[in-house]
Design a protein around this motif. Structure first.
Motif, PDB file in Angstrom:
ATOM      1  N   ALA A  51      26.967  44.023  44.671  1.00 57.83           N
ATOM      2  CA  ALA A  51      27.914  44.035  43.555  1.00 57.83           C
ATOM      3  C   ALA A  51      27.234  44.292  42.216  1.00 57.83           C
ATOM      4  CB  ALA A  51      28.673  42.711  43.510  1.00 57.83           C
ATOM      5  N   GLY A  52      26.080  43.675  41.989  1.00 59.45           N
ATOM      6  CA  GLY A  52      25.409  43.867  40.712  1.00 59.45           C
ATOM      7  C   GLY A  52      25.084  45.324  40.432  1.00 59.45           C
ATOM      8  N   SER A  53      24.660  46.031  41.466  1.00 61.20           N
ATOM      9  CA  SER A  53      24.341  47.459  41.292  1.00 61.20           C
ATOM     10  C   SER A  53      25.598  48.257  40.980  1.00 61.20           C
ATOM     11  CB  SER A  53      23.669  48.000  42.550  1.00 61.20           C
ATOM     12  OG  SER A  53      22.440  47.345  42.789  1.00 61.20           O
ATOM     13  N   TYR A  54      26.705  47.942  41.659  1.00 61.54           N
ATOM     14  CA  TYR A  54      27.956  48.647  41.384  1.00 61.54           C
ATOM     15  C   TYR A  54      28.436  48.382  39.961  1.00 61.54           C
ATOM     16  CZ  TYR A  54      28.883  50.519  46.041  1.00 61.54           C
ATOM     17  OH  TYR A  54      28.826  51.257  47.196  1.00 61.54           O
ATOM     18  N   LEU A  55      28.343  47.141  39.510  1.00 57.87           N
ATOM     19  CA  LEU A  55      28.804  46.827  38.158  1.00 57.87           C
ATOM     20  C   LEU A  55      27.925  47.503  37.112  1.00 57.87           C
ATOM     21  CD1 LEU A  55      29.627  43.029  38.592  1.00 57.87           C
ATOM     22  CD2 LEU A  55      31.232  44.954  38.622  1.00 57.87           C
ATOM     23  N   ASP A  56      26.609  47.515  37.340  1.00 61.55           N
ATOM     24  CA  ASP A  56      25.702  48.181  36.396  1.00 61.55           C
ATOM     25  C   ASP A  56      26.011  49.675  36.294  1.00 61.55           C
ATOM     26  OD1 ASP A  56      24.405  45.833  35.838  1.00 61.55           O
ATOM     27  OD2 ASP A  56      22.723  46.202  37.200  1.00 61.55           O
ATOM     28  N   ALA A  57      26.318  50.293  37.434  1.00 60.21           N
ATOM     29  CA  ALA A  57      26.591  51.735  37.428  1.00 60.21           C
ATOM     30  C   ALA A  57      27.959  52.057  36.839  1.00 60.21           C
ATOM     31  CB  ALA A  57      26.498  52.278  38.854  1.00 60.21           C
ATOM     32  N   TYR A  58      28.915  51.155  36.963  1.00 58.02           N
ATOM     33  CA  TYR A  58      30.298  51.418  36.582  1.00 58.02           C
ATOM     34  C   TYR A  58      30.541  51.168  35.096  1.00 58.02           C
ATOM     35  CZ  TYR A  58      35.409  51.447  37.385  1.00 58.02           C
ATOM     36  OH  TYR A  58      36.747  51.734  37.378  1.00 58.02           O
ATOM     37  N   PHE A  59      29.905  50.141  34.525  1.00 60.45           N
ATOM     38  CA  PHE A  59      30.203  49.722  33.159  1.00 60.45           C
ATOM     39  C   PHE A  59      29.060  50.085  32.209  1.00 60.45           C
ATOM     40  CE2 PHE A  59      32.718  46.516  35.612  1.00 60.45           C
ATOM     41  CZ  PHE A  59      33.971  46.884  35.133  1.00 60.45           C
ATOM     42  N   THR A  60      29.431  50.484  30.997  1.00 57.76           N
ATOM     43  CA  THR A  60      28.417  50.709  29.964  1.00 57.76           C
ATOM     44  C   THR A  60      28.054  49.410  29.256  1.00 57.76           C
ATOM     45  OG1 THR A  60      30.211  51.288  28.435  1.00 57.76           O
ATOM     46  CG2 THR A  60      29.075  53.099  29.565  1.00 57.76           C
ATOM     47  N   GLU A  61      28.955  48.454  29.217  1.00 55.12           N
ATOM     48  CA  GLU A  61      28.678  47.103  28.734  1.00 55.12           C
ATOM     49  C   GLU A  61      29.658  46.165  29.404  1.00 55.12           C
ATOM     50  OE1 GLU A  61      29.374  46.260  24.625  1.00 55.12           O
ATOM     51  OE2 GLU A  61      31.320  47.259  24.573  1.00 55.12           O
ATOM     52  N   ARG A  62      29.261  44.906  29.549  1.00 57.36           N
ATOM     53  CA  ARG A  62      30.190  43.955  30.141  1.00 57.36           C
ATOM     54  C   ARG A  62      29.863  42.537  29.687  1.00 57.36           C
ATOM     55  NH1 ARG A  62      26.792  44.864  34.864  1.00 57.36           N
ATOM     56  NH2 ARG A  62      26.255  42.902  35.891  1.00 57.36           N
ATOM     57  N   VAL A  63      30.874  41.667  29.756  1.00 57.17           N
ATOM     58  CA  VAL A  63      30.730  40.251  29.442  1.00 57.17           C
ATOM     59  C   VAL A  63      31.310  39.459  30.602  1.00 57.17           C
ATOM     60  CG1 VAL A  63      30.740  40.492  26.929  1.00 57.17           C
ATOM     61  CG2 VAL A  63      32.914  40.321  28.154  1.00 57.17           C
ATOM     62  N   ALA A  64      30.781  38.266  30.823  1.00 63.15           N
ATOM     63  CA  ALA A  64      31.160  37.491  32.004  1.00 63.15           C
ATOM     64  C   ALA A  64      31.892  36.215  31.620  1.00 63.15           C
ATOM     65  CB  ALA A  64      29.920  37.143  32.825  1.00 63.15           C
ATOM     66  N   ILE A  65      32.885  35.867  32.421  1.00 65.77           N
ATOM     67  CA  ILE A  65      33.455  34.527  32.365  1.00 65.77           C
ATOM     68  C   ILE A  65      32.796  33.708  33.470  1.00 65.77           C
ATOM     69  CG2 ILE A  65      35.630  35.403  31.471  1.00 65.77           C
ATOM     70  CD1 ILE A  65      36.892  34.670  34.203  1.00 65.77           C
ATOM     71  N   SER A  66      32.813  32.401  33.312  1.00 62.17           N
ATOM     72  CA  SER A  66      32.159  31.542  34.292  1.00 62.17           C
ATOM     73  C   SER A  66      32.968  30.274  34.491  1.00 62.17           C
ATOM     74  CB  SER A  66      30.749  31.180  33.817  1.00 62.17           C
ATOM     75  OG  SER A  66      30.113  30.289  34.708  1.00 62.17           O
ATOM     76  N   GLY A  67      33.193  29.922  35.741  1.00 63.49           N
ATOM     77  CA  GLY A  67      33.797  28.628  36.020  1.00 63.49           C
ATOM     78  C   GLY A  67      35.284  28.668  36.236  1.00 63.49           C
ATOM     79  N   ASP A  68      35.742  27.670  37.005  1.00 62.74           N
ATOM     80  CA  ASP A  68      37.155  27.617  37.385  1.00 62.74           C
ATOM     81  C   ASP A  68      37.964  26.662  36.527  1.00 62.74           C
ATOM     82  OD1 ASP A  68      36.224  25.156  38.249  1.00 62.74           O
ATOM     83  OD2 ASP A  68      36.827  25.405  40.340  1.00 62.74           O
ATOM     84  N   ARG A  69      37.322  26.032  35.510  1.00 59.77           N
ATOM     85  CA  ARG A  69      37.973  25.050  34.635  1.00 59.77           C
ATOM     86  C   ARG A  69      38.430  23.806  35.406  1.00 59.77           C
ATOM     87  NH1 ARG A  69      35.684  28.088  31.812  1.00 59.77           N
ATOM     88  NH2 ARG A  69      36.483  29.179  29.972  1.00 59.77           N
ATOM     89  N   CYS A  70      37.941  23.664  36.645  1.00 59.84           N
ATOM     90  CA  CYS A  70      38.279  22.492  37.465  1.00 59.84           C
ATOM     91  C   CYS A  70      37.025  21.764  37.925  1.00 59.84           C
ATOM     92  CB  CYS A  70      39.104  22.903  38.685  1.00 59.84           C
ATOM     93  SG  CYS A  70      40.667  23.701  38.331  1.00 59.84           S
ATOM     94  N   GLY A  71      35.884  22.057  37.300  1.00 61.98           N
ATOM     95  CA  GLY A  71      34.655  21.375  37.653  1.00 61.98           C
ATOM     96  C   GLY A  71      33.707  22.172  38.511  1.00 61.98           C
ATOM     97  N   GLY A  72      33.995  23.455  38.766  1.00 57.13           N
ATOM     98  CA  GLY A  72      33.153  24.207  39.688  1.00 57.13           C
ATOM     99  C   GLY A  72      32.792  25.598  39.222  1.00 57.13           C
TER     100      GLY A  72
END
Length: 451
Positions: free
Chosen positions: A259-280
């Protein structure tokens, strides 16, 4: 402990410019709604120290060229506490944001509701929560920056209720302030890093990066597009596998593109969200927003591991946010299946998968899926778009893993490859029942087949 900046200092840190909004007029009541002795004097002292006449300043600004509404808390004014005047200003700011179609960026540093105003102060949380909900319904993003400290109702409304939450390093963050926590409570749980680990914030961002990070988020979240995201081009095999077992072996190969390789090839820039807001959190599910050919696309990508409940909930959160903002979604399927250990069951893996199925089913924004590796049963299908799924030559998709199918059918291990063929799990097999697609982009010369 990080340096505690004033409201205007933190505005200057992130904004290109700032124009304060007019303050809503309210007739002053001596010592406030409770007639608290000495309250007027305390406010006067706070004003003298800070140069502010309330605990928040609100206005319009530009962050790296993107117009926004800012609400910056002044902790030096009675601990950044929320009183009736604070509520008036926040309500007016949110109304202005909706009227002018502007994202809202709260810069929070607060100890909670103002005791000297009692329940009048506490009910400001309901006012703020309603404004946040109306702004969410209007399809406008809310990006909160949580400073030190952010506790009590300010965290539980403006902070934790935002679409994206960025925390400054070293900030104290939590519903319980430092003076009301249980004896012996782990102090690490109430920090920016602790909340990141618990899935309650998306990133910890240093002050020197904050303006650029906010600008990137704002550019991406304010660029809606109704067009579906095109599937990424394959980075591995472009010839269909000859047998079902070959498809399984390709998908499980350690050296195939992930997945990381696909995202690097597909996007010129990206930002990530993290977490489920339920403790995980789940490192096996990458979620965020990126720029592809000049427009924003949201992504949720499995990384090849068994997906945890938090991963499904984070993906569902991502898809719901993209749907509200009118941003198309790309999902990358790659998992042997959902995590099935006892802890996953305790964390509600079935309910988490159901939540993701529902988010995909309800989405009005277009969802595009590419299967890049293993497609293991319902744990993979939950991330797949009905009628909008493609598969690469390194992938398979199956109702069950061939080894598990052989065990259930009481077949010996030597018959696993034959079982894989019986399952018809190759990418090209999926076209016949209408489960996914192959086309010339993925398999040159095959035409366009939906499966």
């Amino acid at each position: 402990m990080p340096e505690r900046r004033s409201a205007r200092q933190v505005v200057a840190l992130v904004a290109d410019d700032f124009t304060e909004l007019p303050h809503p007029a309210r007739e002053p009541v001596p010592d406030g709604p409770l007639g608290w002795p000495g309250y007027d004097a305390a406010r006067a002292r706070a004003a003298g120290r800070t140069g502010e006449d309330e605990s928040v300043i609100c206005g319009t600004a530009r962050i790296e060229g993107v117009p926004v509404v800012l609400a910056a808390f002044e902790f030096g004014y009675l601990g950044g506490s929320l009183g009736e005047g604070t509520g008036d200003r926040l309500v007016a700011a949110y109304v202005h944001a909706r009227e002018h179609r502007l994202p809202v960026v709260p810069l929070i540093a607060t100890g909670g509701s103002r005791m000297q105003e009692g329940m009048v102060a506490l009910t400001q949380l309901q006012r703020v929560a309603r404004q946040s909900a109306l702004t969410r319904r209007a399809g406008l993003p809310q990006i909160a920056v949580v400073r030190d400290p952010t506790t009590g109702g300010g965290w539980a409304t403006l902070g934790a209720g935002a679409d994206v939450i960025l925390a400054l390093p070293g900030a104290q963050i939590g519903f319980a302030g430092s003076r009301v926590r249980p004896a012996g409570a782990d102090p690490a749980a109430y920090t920016a890093r602790g909340q990141l680990a618990a899935g309650a914030v998306d990133a910890v961002v240093g002050e020197e990066e904050l303006r650029a990070v906010l600008g990137r988020w704002l550019r991406l979240l304010t660029a809606p597009s109704g067009e579906p995201a095109p599937p990424p081009r394959p980075l591995g095999a472009t010839d269909p596998p000859a047998t079902g077992w070959e498809a399984v072996r390709r998908a499980r190969a350690h050296d195939r593109p992930r997945a990381g390789s696909y995202l690097d090839a597909y996007f010129t820039e990206r930002v990530a969200i993290s977490g489920d807001r339920c403790g995980g959190t789940d490192d096996g599910m990458l979620c965020g927003f990126g720029a592809h050919q000049g427009r924003t696309v949201a992504y949720a990508a499995q990384t090849g591991s068994a997906t945890r409940p938090a991963g499904y909930r984070t993906a569902a959160r991502l898809i719901r946010l993209a749907d509200r903002l009118g941003i198309p979604v790309l999902t990358l399927v790659d998992t042997p299946g959902a995590a099935n250990d006892a802890e996953a069951e305790r964390q509600g893996v079935g309910a988490a998968i159901a939540e993701l199925f529902g988010a995909v089913a309800e989405a009005r924004t277009p969802v595009t899926t590419l299967v890049i590796g293993e497609g293991g049963s319902g744990g993979a299908l939950a991330l797949a778009a009905p009628g909008g799924t493609w598969a690469t030559g390194d992938s398979y998709f199956s109702v069950i893993a061939p080894e598990s199918a052989a065990r259930i059918l009481k077949r010996p291990p030597r018959e696993v490859p034959e079982t894989a063929d019986r399952l018809r799990l190759r990418p090209q097999d999926l076209a016949e029942p209408g489960t996914a697609r192959t086309d010339d982009q993925l398999f040159p010369g095959t035409g366009d087949r939906r499966f």
